[in-house]
Structures are given as C-alpha cells and as structure tokens.
Design a protein around this motif. Sequence first.
Motif, short mmCIF file in Angstrom:
data_model
loop_
_atom_site.label_atom_id
_atom_site.label_comp_id
_atom_site.label_asym_id
_atom_site.label_seq_id
_atom_site.Cartn_x
_atom_site.Cartn_y
_atom_site.Cartn_z
N GLU A 55 0.93 -1.24 0.14
CA GLU A 55 -0.14 0.00 0.00
C GLU A 55 0.83 1.37 0.02
O GLU A 55 0.64 2.09 -0.76
N ILE A 56 1.76 1.40 0.66
CA ILE A 56 2.80 2.38 0.80
C ILE A 56 3.55 2.68 -0.37
O ILE A 56 3.48 3.55 -0.98
N CYS A 57 4.01 1.42 -1.03
CA CYS A 57 4.81 1.43 -2.10
C CYS A 57 3.91 1.85 -3.34
O CYS A 57 4.35 2.64 -4.14
N SER A 61 6.12 4.87 -4.92
CA SER A 61 6.86 4.66 -5.86
C SER A 61 6.46 5.53 -7.04
O SER A 61 7.43 5.92 -7.93
N LYS A 62 5.55 6.50 -7.08
CA LYS A 62 5.11 7.37 -8.26
C LYS A 62 5.81 8.58 -7.86
O LYS A 62 6.01 9.51 -8.48
N LYS A 63 6.47 8.71 -6.50
CA LYS A 63 7.16 9.83 -6.00
C LYS A 63 8.68 9.59 -6.20
O LYS A 63 9.42 10.39 -5.48
N GLY A 64 9.16 8.54 -6.94
CA GLY A 64 10.41 8.31 -6.95
C GLY A 64 11.22 7.21 -6.08
O GLY A 64 12.45 6.96 -5.98
N PHE A 65 10.28 6.61 -5.09
CA PHE A 65 11.09 5.67 -4.20
C PHE A 65 11.01 4.32 -5.14
O PHE A 65 10.40 4.18 -6.17
N ILE A 66 12.03 3.49 -4.71
CA ILE A 66 12.40 2.47 -5.32
C ILE A 66 12.34 1.05 -4.32
O ILE A 66 12.84 1.20 -3.34
N ILE A 74 12.91 2.14 -0.75
CA ILE A 74 13.87 3.39 -0.39
C ILE A 74 13.59 4.67 -1.12
O ILE A 74 13.18 4.75 -2.17
N ASN A 75 13.93 5.74 -0.38
CA ASN A 75 14.01 7.03 -1.17
C ASN A 75 15.52 7.26 -1.58
O ASN A 75 16.50 7.17 -0.99
#
Length: 118
Positions: A55-57, A61-66, A74-75
Amino acid sequence: MTSKIAIPILNGFEILNIQEIIRCEADGNYCKIISPNGNDIRQPEIRVVSRNLKEICDNLSKKGFIRIHHSHLINPLYIKKVLKSEGGMIEMVDGIKIRITQNKETVLHEIFDYVPKI
C-alpha cells in the motif's frame, strides 16, 4: 503533484513531507516509516503504521521511491553507497545496509537514473 503524505496515527493522521522519508520497511501487516530525527541521521524517527508495504509502495513509487527488496522501499535521495558485495547492497544514510533482491539490473538502472554516476 503533492509532496506530502498523510499517515494514520492513533488519533488521526500525521502529515509528512515525502522528501523527508528515508525508507519504509515491512513489518508483517504493518510498515515502519523511517525519517530523520533532527540533526542525528543515525538515530532516525520510526513511525509504525497499520498499512502493508504494498500500500505504501503504491503511493510512494510514483514519487521516486524504489522497491529494492520484498521488505524495503527506499528514497534514492538518502542512498549513501551502492555496494557490489554480497550480490548488491545499498547503504542508506542512517547506516542500514539492504540487500538488493528485486530485479538487480532494473533497480540499479532506476537508482542511476535518479542519481547520475560519473
């Protein structure tokens, strides 16, 4: 696009700046959201939310997290080192080392798209 996220807390929601999130770590059906705690990055603030990492992903992930591991998102702003040891690891600014277990080539490509290498 917003740069904040509302996370559930006991008596409502806490609004966090997305850029201040170092990483998210799965913990069963919960998720730990790790962010800096003042000037000491090695003693980060940990918030436990009743959401799973998927859910967090889906949001971050749309904000650049991988997603580099089945239990770690991770950021890339907070990556300290990309290590070749043990099949590939990431060291974050808070000192934690995370093994890359997702598709390594894709993950490395995403990291170096975000953080250029010379």
